[in-house]
Each structure stands twice: as structure tokens, then as C-alpha cells.
Motif scaffolding. Sequence first.
Motif, PDB file in Angstrom:
ATOM      1  N   VAL A 140       0.872  -1.222   0.010  1.00 28.90           N
ATOM      2  CA  VAL A 140       0.041  -0.036  -0.004  1.00 28.90           C
ATOM      3  C   VAL A 140       0.901   1.198   0.091  1.00 28.90           C
ATOM      4  CG1 VAL A 140      -1.552   1.365   1.222  1.00 28.90           C
ATOM      5  CG2 VAL A 140      -1.759  -1.125   1.350  1.00 28.90           C
ATOM      6  N   LYS A 141       0.472   1.949  -0.822  1.00 25.93           N
ATOM      7  CA  LYS A 141       1.207   3.523  -0.725  1.00 25.93           C
ATOM      8  C   LYS A 141       0.291   4.800  -0.734  1.00 25.93           C
ATOM      9  CE  LYS A 141       4.917   1.803  -3.928  1.00 25.93           C
ATOM     10  NZ  LYS A 141       5.639   1.940  -5.166  1.00 25.93           N
ATOM     11  N   ILE A 142       0.538   5.329   0.282  1.00 35.56           N
ATOM     12  CA  ILE A 142      -0.477   6.468   0.419  1.00 35.56           C
ATOM     13  C   ILE A 142       0.308   7.901   0.320  1.00 35.56           C
ATOM     14  CG2 ILE A 142      -2.025   7.945   2.125  1.00 35.56           C
ATOM     15  CD1 ILE A 142      -2.782   4.918   1.826  1.00 35.56           C
ATOM     16  N   TYR A 143      -0.073   8.970  -0.379  1.00 35.53           N
ATOM     17  CA  TYR A 143       0.532  10.170  -0.218  1.00 35.53           C
ATOM     18  C   TYR A 143      -0.445  11.051   0.599  1.00 35.53           C
ATOM     19  CZ  TYR A 143       2.907  14.312  -1.707  1.00 35.53           C
ATOM     20  OH  TYR A 143       3.786  15.461  -1.689  1.00 35.53           O
ATOM     21  N   LEU A 144      -0.073  11.446   1.685  1.00 35.40           N
ATOM     22  CA  LEU A 144      -0.973  12.304   2.546  1.00 35.40           C
ATOM     23  C   LEU A 144      -0.463  13.753   2.618  1.00 35.40           C
ATOM     24  CD1 LEU A 144      -3.144  12.276   4.735  1.00 35.40           C
ATOM     25  CD2 LEU A 144      -1.398  11.698   6.488  1.00 35.40           C
ATOM     26  N   THR A 145      -1.615  14.538   2.237  1.00 38.99           N
ATOM     27  CA  THR A 145      -1.121  15.996   2.333  1.00 38.99           C
ATOM     28  C   THR A 145      -2.169  16.767   2.787  1.00 38.99           C
ATOM     29  OG1 THR A 145      -0.087  17.655   0.910  1.00 38.99           O
ATOM     30  CG2 THR A 145      -2.042  16.369  -0.208  1.00 38.99           C
ATOM     31  N   ALA A 146      -1.788  18.043   3.019  1.00 37.58           N
ATOM     32  CA  ALA A 146      -2.920  19.337   3.413  1.00 37.58           C
ATOM     33  C   ALA A 146      -2.487  20.664   3.000  1.00 37.58           C
ATOM     34  CB  ALA A 146      -2.923  18.928   4.946  1.00 37.58           C
ATOM     35  N   SER A 147      -3.189  21.661   3.008  1.00 36.89           N
ATOM     36  CA  SER A 147      -2.824  22.854   2.526  1.00 36.89           C
ATOM     37  C   SER A 147      -1.680  23.283   3.603  1.00 36.89           C
ATOM     38  CB  SER A 147      -3.753  23.744   2.404  1.00 36.89           C
ATOM     39  OG  SER A 147      -4.265  24.105   3.830  1.00 36.89           O
ATOM     40  N   SER A 148      -0.797  24.276   3.082  1.00 37.21           N
ATOM     41  CA  SER A 148       0.181  24.770   4.136  1.00 37.21           C
ATOM     42  C   SER A 148      -0.249  25.499   5.227  1.00 37.21           C
ATOM     43  CB  SER A 148       1.244  25.473   3.205  1.00 37.21           C
ATOM     44  OG  SER A 148       0.758  26.500   2.493  1.00 37.21           O
ATOM     45  N   GLU A 149      -1.582  26.174   4.819  1.00 36.60           N
ATOM     46  CA  GLU A 149      -2.448  27.095   5.899  1.00 36.60           C
ATOM     47  C   GLU A 149      -2.693  26.078   7.195  1.00 36.60           C
ATOM     48  OE1 GLU A 149      -2.941  27.501   2.677  1.00 36.60           O
ATOM     49  OE2 GLU A 149      -2.502  29.441   2.436  1.00 36.60           O
ATOM     50  N   VAL A 150      -3.538  24.800   6.526  1.00 37.47           N
ATOM     51  CA  VAL A 150      -3.930  24.062   7.416  1.00 37.47           C
ATOM     52  C   VAL A 150      -2.801  23.217   8.360  1.00 37.47           C
ATOM     53  CG1 VAL A 150      -4.993  21.634   7.591  1.00 37.47           C
ATOM     54  CG2 VAL A 150      -6.031  23.483   6.349  1.00 37.47           C
ATOM     55  N   ARG A 151      -1.602  23.193   7.760  1.00 36.84           N
ATOM     56  CA  ARG A 151      -0.596  22.392   8.439  1.00 36.84           C
ATOM     57  C   ARG A 151       0.087  23.383   9.245  1.00 36.84           C
ATOM     58  NH1 ARG A 151       3.660  20.817   4.515  1.00 36.84           N
ATOM     59  NH2 ARG A 151       2.571  21.826   2.857  1.00 36.84           N
ATOM     60  N   ALA A 152       0.082  24.609   9.039  1.00 27.55           N
ATOM     61  CA  ALA A 152       1.031  25.558  10.093  1.00 27.55           C
ATOM     62  C   ALA A 152      -0.126  25.747  11.277  1.00 27.55           C
ATOM     63  CB  ALA A 152       1.027  26.902   9.038  1.00 27.55           C
ATOM     64  N   LYS A 153      -1.275  25.853  10.620  1.00 29.54           N
ATOM     65  CA  LYS A 153      -2.362  26.196  12.080  1.00 29.54           C
ATOM     66  C   LYS A 153      -2.363  24.876  13.061  1.00 29.54           C
ATOM     67  CE  LYS A 153      -5.720  28.199  14.182  1.00 29.54           C
ATOM     68  NZ  LYS A 153      -6.178  27.185  14.951  1.00 29.54           N
TER      69      LYS A 153
END
Length: 222
Positions: A140-153
Motif C-alpha cells: 500500500v502506498k499513500i501520499y498524505l497531504t494538506a494545505s500549508s495553511e492547515v498544516r501551519a495552524k
Amino acid sequence: MSYNVAIDGPAGAGKSTIAKAVAKKMNLIYVDTGAMYRAMALFMIREQVDENDAAAISGKCQEADITIRYENGEQVVYLNGENVNAFLRTEEVGNMASVTSAQPAVRRKLVELQQVLAAKSDCIMDGRDIGTCVLPNAQVKIYLTASSEVRAKRRYDELTAKGESCDLAQIKADIEDRDHRDMTRETSPLKQAEDAILVDSSDLTVEEVIEKIMGICERARR
Ligand code: DC
């Protein structure tokens, strides 16, 4: 053959929280590869190696013996025999890790350690190059991301909950710098593997992301 789940993505996307939870539910070992790069960075900071001196980083990394043990279900990183877990999660070490991990000599050393671990145990491993380089045959390979605004918050909330004073704009700028370095370096840059499934956690709760990833893992096990 062991069962391997690879989770890659940028800093602060929630990889370790999610991978830890999935590991528990699926009885897998959780391998945090960022912690290995952080241990190497800690070594460079302690040895006062200049972050702009690529040759010095490549040479010095041969003196760092990094090993992993599991104690009470937790990954413990040993640097030349010392348990360094307590020193790894600072911004200084994270930023240095982003610089020193770009050196091929550092990567060769740590990728080999990661591949040995994954060959002997069913594991979920998170990092930047797991699906593309370390475990190209992971089930299984997952690429998990989120916007930089959300990650910073999220990072801001985490630090303020610990009572640390911090600046949201500065955290966001650091995250974007780190993304840029991790995605544009020559050796094993952060990118989504062709066969990885993209999960964007910007608008999802932790429980929703876990459920989504558990679903992907269960389908791959059948
Ligand atoms: O996931 P983390 O923030 O603990 O990782 C710290 C740094 O280590 C990150 O900026 C990039 C590097 N890293 C890497 O190059 N490859 C990995 N597999 C894991 C981390």
C-alpha cells in the motif's frame, strides 16, 4: 514476505499521528524515518557542522551510528548508543534535518537501515521517499497531504497547547521553506509515487483520515 504500508507527504500533514493509529489497529510496527534523519541532524548540530558544507556533512555522517529499538511499543532512536528521542522534535533539529537529508551519503546510510527493518517486519513506514525509493514494492502506498495553511495552524495549536509562544506566519513560512527543500532536492525528492493513493486531510478529522487509510489497507490485503 512482509506486509509494508508506505506513507509519504510534506511536513505537518499528520503522517505520524495517522501511521501510529493504523499501526495499532492493524498490528504493524510503526517506523518513523523522519526521526532517523532528525537524529543525524542532531549529530551534525552537536558536532557544529556547517549546514552549507556538503562535503563535511557527507564525511561526518559516517561517524554517526543510528539504530532503532522498540521499547514498550515505541520507536526509540539511538545515536552512538545514546537514546536521543527527547531531543528530536525541535524546530531547529527539523530544519537541520531538511538540509542534511539532501546529502546522498546520509540517505544511503538511512535507507539501508529502513529496508532491513521493513524486510523483517510487517510495518507502516512514513517519510518522504518511502513509496518512491525505500519500499518500491510496498503493498500500500499513500501520499498524505494538506494545505500549508492547515498544516501551519495544526503545528501552531500543538505548540501553544504545550505552552510555547510562537508565530503562525513564521511557522507557515518555515513549512513552505521545508516543502520547497524536500521537493526540489536532487536525491529522492518528495513526490507522490505513481501508484500511491492521494489523501488530502485539509478538511478531514484525524478519525476520518484513519478510516480512509484503514479502508485502503484492508482492500489491498484481500
Ligand atoms: O517527517 P519529519 O519532519 O520528522 O522529517 C524531518 C526531515 O527529514 C524532513 O524535512 C525531510 C527529511 N526526511 C527525508 O528526507 N526522508 C524521509 N524519508 C523522512 C524525512
